[in-house]
Design a protein around this motif. Structure first.
Motif, PDB file in Angstrom:
ATOM      1  N   VAL A 145      -0.775   0.718  -7.836  1.00 10.93           N
ATOM      2  CA  VAL A 145      -1.369   0.098  -6.665  1.00 10.93           C
ATOM      3  C   VAL A 145      -0.478   0.428  -5.467  1.00 10.93           C
ATOM      4  O   VAL A 145       0.705   0.122  -5.481  1.00 10.93           O
ATOM      5  CB  VAL A 145      -1.469  -1.432  -6.850  1.00 10.93           C
ATOM      6  CG1 VAL A 145      -2.150  -2.070  -5.654  1.00 10.93           C
ATOM      7  CG2 VAL A 145      -2.214  -1.772  -8.128  1.00 10.93           C
ATOM      8  N   VAL A 146      -1.031   1.091  -4.462  1.00  3.61           N
ATOM      9  CA  VAL A 146      -0.250   1.479  -3.285  1.00  3.61           C
ATOM     10  C   VAL A 146      -0.047   0.254  -2.391  1.00  3.61           C
ATOM     11  O   VAL A 146      -1.017  -0.409  -2.033  1.00  3.61           O
ATOM     12  CB  VAL A 146      -0.973   2.585  -2.494  1.00  3.61           C
ATOM     13  CG1 VAL A 146      -0.201   2.940  -1.240  1.00  3.61           C
ATOM     14  CG2 VAL A 146      -1.180   3.806  -3.362  1.00  3.61           C
ATOM     15  N   PRO A 147       1.229  -0.089  -2.053  1.00  5.54           N
ATOM     16  CA  PRO A 147       1.466  -1.254  -1.200  1.00  5.54           C
ATOM     17  C   PRO A 147       0.738  -1.114   0.136  1.00  5.54           C
ATOM     18  O   PRO A 147       0.670  -0.015   0.691  1.00  5.54           O
ATOM     19  CB  PRO A 147       2.981  -1.238  -0.973  1.00  5.54           C
ATOM     20  CG  PRO A 147       3.522  -0.434  -2.087  1.00  5.54           C
ATOM     21  CD  PRO A 147       2.462   0.559  -2.463  1.00  5.54           C
ATOM     22  N   ASN A 148       0.212  -2.218   0.632  1.00 10.56           N
ATOM     23  CA  ASN A 148      -0.466  -2.272   1.927  1.00 10.56           C
ATOM     24  C   ASN A 148      -1.751  -1.458   2.000  1.00 10.56           C
ATOM     25  O   ASN A 148      -2.289  -1.266   3.084  1.00 10.56           O
ATOM     26  CB  ASN A 148       0.464  -1.847   3.069  1.00 10.56           C
ATOM     27  CG  ASN A 148       1.650  -2.778   3.182  1.00 10.56           C
ATOM     28  OD1 ASN A 148       1.530  -3.971   2.924  1.00 10.56           O
ATOM     29  ND2 ASN A 148       2.802  -2.243   3.514  1.00 10.56           N
ATOM     30  N   ALA A 149      -2.229  -0.935   0.861  1.00  5.06           N
ATOM     31  CA  ALA A 149      -3.549  -0.306   0.868  1.00  5.06           C
ATOM     32  C   ALA A 149      -4.563  -1.425   1.076  1.00  5.06           C
ATOM     33  O   ALA A 149      -4.499  -2.452   0.422  1.00  5.06           O
ATOM     34  CB  ALA A 149      -3.809   0.411  -0.451  1.00  5.06           C
ATOM     35  N   THR A 150      -5.466  -1.246   2.027  1.00  3.74           N
ATOM     36  CA  THR A 150      -6.388  -2.327   2.366  1.00  3.74           C
ATOM     37  C   THR A 150      -7.778  -2.042   1.805  1.00  3.74           C
ATOM     38  O   THR A 150      -7.997  -1.052   1.134  1.00  3.74           O
ATOM     39  CB  THR A 150      -6.513  -2.464   3.896  1.00  3.74           C
ATOM     40  OG1 THR A 150      -7.039  -1.228   4.404  1.00  3.74           O
ATOM     41  CG2 THR A 150      -5.171  -2.737   4.520  1.00  3.74           C
ATOM     42  N   ASP A 151      -8.694  -2.951   2.129  1.00  3.26           N
ATOM     43  CA  ASP A 151     -10.094  -2.752   1.758  1.00  3.26           C
ATOM     44  C   ASP A 151     -10.796  -1.822   2.740  1.00  3.26           C
ATOM     45  O   ASP A 151     -11.953  -1.483   2.534  1.00  3.26           O
ATOM     46  CB  ASP A 151     -10.835  -4.094   1.737  1.00  3.26           C
ATOM     47  CG  ASP A 151     -10.475  -4.897   0.508  1.00  3.26           C
ATOM     48  OD1 ASP A 151     -10.335  -4.285  -0.562  1.00  3.26           O
ATOM     49  OD2 ASP A 151     -10.338  -6.123   0.611  1.00  3.26           O
TER      50      ASP A 151
END
Ligand code: UDP
Ligand code: MG
Length: 312
Positions: A151-157
């Motif tokens: 899971v990439v940190p700060n990847a958003t929707d």
């Protein structure tokens, strides 16, 4: 002409709806080679969100909406929209204007370059409190240690999904879900676009610390079996330690008549015996957990694999 659906989940966003619509219209004008439609999901708002959406829909053919009977949460709202959208690709956008829609042409360019998932990654968010910041740092640290997908940190929707991805996404049947994580699980070619999150314009962020905490806990459980296996592993350690020391004391007391073994009182021996039994119980729970894990993975019926292309 390729068509693109903009998906907007909205919960108590009456003031933001017309604003996000206006911003999107400005962007659409800049991309004349595509047709756009907007799909709002009113997630059981208590304010005038639905009225605001209906007003836009009456004036603009390209505006569609789904109206939930009550609040089901953003993850479910997004899912409903993905189940219902029509475009060759879709872009998920928050109603609160925190996702800079002026980046949409960049997303599309990356899509045209062959990426099937384009993920918006947040640089920093000034309005986020220290508690949320620490919480999310810990969350990403743990989840990347234990989960099967990174899971990439700060990847958003804030994402663009190709039709192929939407098609596969619609096969998921689990009800407790985190849209982002499921999209990551699917694989596909992905590109990342960094952006600065805007401040929220109107209203409050409805994700409180505890709501996020629950979401995080949910993702641990759905992305990893580690919590289930913990009890069993603890049981193995306790049983080993108590078993070895108990055996050692018994041997010393009755066979070798070591002095140190005789110094253990009856209650101390009893404590070791009880520890040994507790260890066995924990191990049994761990064993049960493995069966539950099996049942869990069977009932959520995730696809076993995802194929991009085939030559029949
Ligand atoms: N949202 C929703 N249902 C909910 C909570 C939020 O549809 O139960 C929508 C909300 O209207 C917004 C988006 O999800 O468009 C992101 O919500 P919010 O801004 O509260 O979250 P954050 O920006 O803190 O991630
Ligand atoms: Mg927001």
């Amino acid at each position: 002409m390729k068509s693109i659906s903009i998906i907007i989940p909205a919960y108590n966003e009456e003031k933001n709806i017309p604003l996000v619509y206006q911003e999107l219209k400005k962007v659409f004008v800049k991309c004349p080679d595509y047709t756009f439609d907007i799909l709002f999901v009113n997630d059981g708002s208590a304010d005038g969100t639905l009225a605001a959406i209906e007003k836009l829909a009456a004036a603009d053919q390209a505006v569609h909406y789904l109206d939930f009977t009550r609040n089901f949460g953003k993850e479910v709202a997004t899912t409903a929209a993905l189940n219902n959208c029509q475009g060759d690709a879709c872009i998920l956008v928050d109603a609160d204007l925190q996702h800079p829609v002026e980046l949409i042409p960049t997303f599309i360019k990356s899509w045209e370059a062959g990426f099937e998932v384009v993920v918006g990654v947040r640089n920093k968010n000034k309005s986020v409190g220290i508690l949320k910041k620490i919480g999310s740092a810990i969350f990403y640290k743990i989840i990347n240690q234990i989960a099967e997908v990174k899971v990439v940190p700060n990847a958003t929707d804030f994402r663009l999904l190709d039709r192929a991805v939407i098609h596969e996404f619609n096969h998921f049947t689990e009800t407790n879900r985190m849209t982002r994580a499921l999209i990551d699980w699917l694989g596909f070619r992905r590109d990342y676009i960094h952006f600065d999150a805007n401040e929220r314009l109107h209203g409050d962020a409805s994700y409180s610390f505890w709501k996020l905490f629950r979401l995080a806990l949910n993702s641990f459980v759905s992305l990893s079996l580690l919590p289930l296996k913990l009890a069993g592993n603890l049981g193995i350690v306790i049983t080993l330690v108590a078993g070895v020391s108990g055996f050692y004391i018994l041997l010393g007391k009755y066979f070798f008549h070591w002095h140190f073994a005789a110094t253990f009182s009856d209650s101390e021996n009893l404590a070791i015996l009880i520890l040994f039994l507790v260890g066995i119980i924990l191990m049994s729970i761990g064993l049960l957990a493995l069966y539950i894990a099996n049942i869990h993975s069977e009932v959520i019926r995730r696809p076993m694999y995802v194929i991009r292309k085939k030559k029949a």
